[in-house]
Scaffold this active site. Structure first.
Site, PDB file in Angstrom:
ATOM      1  N   GLU A  41      -3.355   8.480  -1.703  1.00 49.42           N
ATOM      2  CA  GLU A  41      -2.459   7.294  -1.413  1.00 49.42           C
ATOM      3  C   GLU A  41      -1.639   7.009  -2.627  1.00 49.42           C
ATOM      4  OE1 GLU A  41      -6.153   4.764  -0.251  1.00 49.42           O
ATOM      5  OE2 GLU A  41      -4.916   4.718   1.440  1.00 49.42           O
ATOM      6  N   GLU A  42      -1.221   7.886  -3.494  1.00 50.88           N
ATOM      7  CA  GLU A  42      -0.593   7.603  -4.634  1.00 50.88           C
ATOM      8  C   GLU A  42       0.947   8.265  -4.834  1.00 50.88           C
ATOM      9  OE1 GLU A  42      -4.644   7.584  -7.531  1.00 50.88           O
ATOM     10  OE2 GLU A  42      -3.735   9.488  -6.973  1.00 50.88           O
TER      11      GLU A  42
ATOM     12  N   TRP B  36       0.832  -1.366   0.038  1.00 52.19           N
ATOM     13  CA  TRP B  36       0.134   0.019  -0.024  1.00 52.19           C
ATOM     14  C   TRP B  36       1.023   1.220  -0.027  1.00 52.19           C
ATOM     15  CZ3 TRP B  36      -4.722  -0.832  -1.471  1.00 52.19           C
ATOM     16  CH2 TRP B  36      -5.610   0.331  -1.455  1.00 52.19           C
TER      17      TRP B  36
ATOM     18  N   ASP C 196       0.231  10.743  -0.243  1.00 51.42           N
ATOM     19  CA  ASP C 196      -0.774  11.833   0.002  1.00 51.42           C
ATOM     20  C   ASP C 196      -2.219  11.349   0.413  1.00 51.42           C
ATOM     21  OD1 ASP C 196      -0.953  10.448  -2.414  1.00 51.42           O
ATOM     22  OD2 ASP C 196      -2.178  12.215  -3.370  1.00 51.42           O
TER      23      ASP C 196
ATOM     24  N   GLU D 243     -18.546   6.763  -4.158  1.00 52.62           N
ATOM     25  CA  GLU D 243     -17.333   7.780  -4.333  1.00 52.62           C
ATOM     26  C   GLU D 243     -17.645   8.675  -5.362  1.00 52.62           C
ATOM     27  OE1 GLU D 243     -13.592   6.028  -5.587  1.00 52.62           O
ATOM     28  OE2 GLU D 243     -12.897   6.341  -3.484  1.00 52.62           O
TER      29      GLU D 243
HETATM   30  C1  NOJ Z   1      -6.742   2.794  -4.394  1.00 53.94           C
HETATM   31  C2  NOJ Z   1      -6.429   4.311  -3.765  1.00 53.94           C
HETATM   32  O1  NOJ Z   1      -7.308   4.305  -2.446  1.00 53.94           O
HETATM   33  C3  NOJ Z   1      -6.855   5.359  -4.577  1.00 53.94           C
HETATM   34  O2  NOJ Z   1      -6.626   6.431  -4.038  1.00 53.94           O
HETATM   35  C4  NOJ Z   1      -5.898   5.272  -5.674  1.00 53.94           C
HETATM   36  O3  NOJ Z   1      -6.442   6.169  -6.550  1.00 53.94           O
HETATM   37  C5  NOJ Z   1      -6.292   3.832  -6.509  1.00 53.94           C
HETATM   38  N1  NOJ Z   1      -6.133   2.787  -5.511  1.00 53.94           N
HETATM   39  C6  NOJ Z   1      -5.408   3.649  -7.606  1.00 53.94           C
HETATM   40  O4  NOJ Z   1      -4.096   3.539  -7.392  1.00 53.94           O
HETATM   41  C1  NOJ Z   2      -9.450   6.450  -1.872  1.00 56.82           C
HETATM   42  C2  NOJ Z   2      -9.044   7.880  -1.701  1.00 56.82           C
HETATM   43  O1  NOJ Z   2      -8.356   8.315  -2.632  1.00 56.82           O
HETATM   44  C3  NOJ Z   2      -8.631   7.895  -0.150  1.00 56.82           C
HETATM   45  O2  NOJ Z   2      -8.421   9.137  -0.062  1.00 56.82           O
HETATM   46  C4  NOJ Z   2      -9.556   7.332   0.917  1.00 56.82           C
HETATM   47  O3  NOJ Z   2      -9.006   7.348   1.956  1.00 56.82           O
HETATM   48  C5  NOJ Z   2      -9.731   5.882   0.512  1.00 56.82           C
HETATM   49  N1  NOJ Z   2     -10.423   5.799  -1.173  1.00 56.82           N
HETATM   50  C6  NOJ Z   2     -11.041   5.336   1.518  1.00 56.82           C
HETATM   51  O4  NOJ Z   2     -12.045   5.933   1.216  1.00 56.82           O
END
Ligand code: NOJ
Ligand code: NOJ
Length: 518
Positions: A243-244, A170, A240, A486
């Site tokens: 999560e990327e 992750w 960030d 979402e």
């Molecule tokens: C799941 C992450 O939570 C999301 O923010 C991200 O864009 C996607 N994976 C693709 O990497």
């Molecule tokens: C993807 C989002 O990018 C992230 O900010 C969030 O924490 C997770 N999904 C779970 O909702």
């Protein structure tokens, strides 16, 4: 509006009673004064107000459905957990993210603070206590980001629904989580203390306050552990909020600054003067560091330093909202929702998203660069996450981002109303010009406007009505049951991505709360 609140509360309590099977409340009529009873029979003034009122109850009910124990969608999750979405596959969001949980729990804290003696608040208080207890456990759980010993484990972004660590690969660590959790729990501590003034000096004080804040080191109290984490790690890179990207981020820094400033105040209240000094010192450094996020050449804030991305991001709006000082604090805000820097960033983001997503195509205004109107907003221009996987055609608008744009505009309108004063600067000018583009009024640089100027009232009216346009977009793309996922599809407008996203409901409720403040 003052009349609406108790009425809405009744709806909340009624829904809450259904979700949690609590016995009916005998005190209900107390909420509903005679005036409100009449109000309830009056025809509602406009369809948006009527929809908002209904959706508000649905949003709270669906948010609570994702909170354990009691939430109907999360029967097998550990007590105190806030699950991101009930979706267990395609995509699997059946986890507790520290960020999502803290942000949405802060909405519950606000509701609690509104009327601490209500039955709803008694139930919320149980939920908040369970949330706090589980955070203690999570903080002490060894995980792939590290352990409690050097606090590195506090940067872990998500845990399994049973509280055990998530061990898959992750984007970790994510350093906004501890700051957001500290903010939420400090707000709860303050609100609880305000409603139980005798507690502070009573015999029971220790057992209630100590698990949350205690001066002793190593810091096993939840808030202090988070503040220690933030104060020692804020200048290190991390992933960030999306999560990327590994780096240094505006959203993260904004919530860290708020946590440290309010943490210093709290430390003082607990006679922890050494800690108060340390947190204040780090806050001063962090505040200076935040200046780096203003990009004068681009004319807007940027989300991540030294990134290949352009920097426009709905995280800029979220950072200004979640980094804004608490009601209980007295700190000069920086990059507030009504600051020039945030407003011109909002304008630039909206202009990008407006032409990027086919559903936003507005025949009335074509590609007019100077227009500000409510449209569906996604995370950032370069996004390729479509809610299930990667789509090279690009991302989609998100409910929580669209709600954050509305909230920024409402909060700006409130601020102008209460300060009675607006000076147009060269930085803010493009925003105010775009805001007024449909009228013949022209804001002038270096002019200060107030309640005796027509333009001042027009600005406040426009802020509110464009805020409503963003809410209208949410309304259009919400399904018949009022559920919020979402994202909504850039072409068809239908909902996509994780269903019943807890954060979508929280962000909607926060925007509506700001609208009521007008
Ligand atoms: C799941 C992450 O939570 C999301 O923010 C991200 O864009 C996607 N994976 C693709 O990497
Ligand atoms: C993807 C989002 O990018 C992230 O900010 C969030 O924490 C997770 N999904 C779970 O909702």
């Amino acid at each position: 509006m003052a009349l609406l609140v108790p009425f809405v509360l009744v709806a909340y309590v009624a829904l809450y009673a259904v979700a949690f099977s609590i016995p009916p409340l005998h005190s209900l009529p107390n909420f509903l004064g005679a005036e409100n009873a009449q109000d309830a029979q009056k025809p509602l003034q406009n369809p948006l107000d009527a929809w908002i009122q209904r959706e508000e109850s649905i949003a709270l009910d669906n948010l609570l459905a994702n909170v354990a124990p009691g939430g109907r969608n999360v029967r097998d999750a550990v007590k105190g957990s806030v699950i991101a979405s009930p979706s267990r596959q395609h995509p699997n969001y059946f986890y507790q993210w520290v960020r999502d949980a803290a942000i949405t729990t802060s909405t519950l804290v606000n509701l609690y603070a509104d009327d601490p003696s209500s039955q709803l608040s008694a139930n919320l208080s149980d939920i908040l206590d369970d949330y706090a207890r589980l955070q203690y456990r999570i903080q002490h759980t060894k995980n792939p980001s590290g352990s409690f010993d050097d606090l590195s484990g506090l940067g872990e972004p998500k845990f399994e629904a049973d509280g055990s660590p998530f061990v898959g690969s992750w984007g970790r660590p994510q350093r906004d989580g501890p700051a957001l959790r500290a903010i939420t729990l400090m707000e709860y501590l303050r609100a609880y203390n305000a409603s139980h003034p005798y507690m502070w000096t009573s015999d029971g004080a220790d057992s209630w306050f100590k698990p949350l804040y205690d001066a002793s080191m190593p810091s096993h109290s939840i808030i202090k552990a988070d503040l220690e984490y933030v104060s020692h790690y804020w200048n290190q890179t991390g992933f960030d909020l999306w999560e990327e990207v590994d780096g240094l981020h505006f959203f993260t820094a904004m919530v860290q600054l708020r946590a440290l400033r309010e943490g210093a105040d709290l430390a003082l209240a607990f006679n922890d003067t050494g800690a108060a000094e340390w947190y204040s010192k780090q806050a001063t450094l962090l505040k200076k560091f935040l200046q780096l996020f203003w990009d004068a050449r681009r004319g807007h804030l940027i989300e991540t330093l030294n990134s290949h991305r352009g920097g426009l991001d709905c995280a800029l709006l979220l950072g200004s909202l979640h980094g804004y000082p608490s009601l209980y604090a007295d700190h000069a805000p920086i990059y507030s929702p009504y600051s020039d820097e945030v407003l011109v960033s909002l304008l630039a983001l909206v202009q990008d998203q407006r032409t990027r997503f086919p559903i936003n195509a507005a025949p009335s205004s074509e590609d007019d660069e100077t227009v500000l109107e409510g449209v569906g907003i996604g995370r950032y221009p370069e996004d390729v996450y479509d809610g299930y996987g990667t789509d090279q055609r690009g991302g989609n608008p998100w409910f929580l981002c669209t709600a954050s744009a509305a909230e920024v505009l409402y909060r700006t309108a409130s601020e102008l109303t209460s300060s009675s004063n607006l000076t147009i600067t060269a930085t803010g000018l493009p925003f105010y010009e775009a805001l007024l583009s449909s009228s013949s009024l022209q804001p002038e640089v270096d002019e200060t406007y107030g309640p005796s100027d027509t333009i001042f009232h027009s600005i406040i009216d426009r802020l509110r009505s464009i805020g409503d346009e963003f809410i209208e977009v949410i309304k259009i793309h919400t399904d018949a049951k009022g559920s919020l996922s979402e994202q909504f599809d850039r072409v068809t407008g239908y909902e996509r991505g994780a269903n019943d996203l807890t954060w979508s409901y929280g962000a909607f409720l926060q925007a509506i709360r700001a609208r009521k403040g007008l």
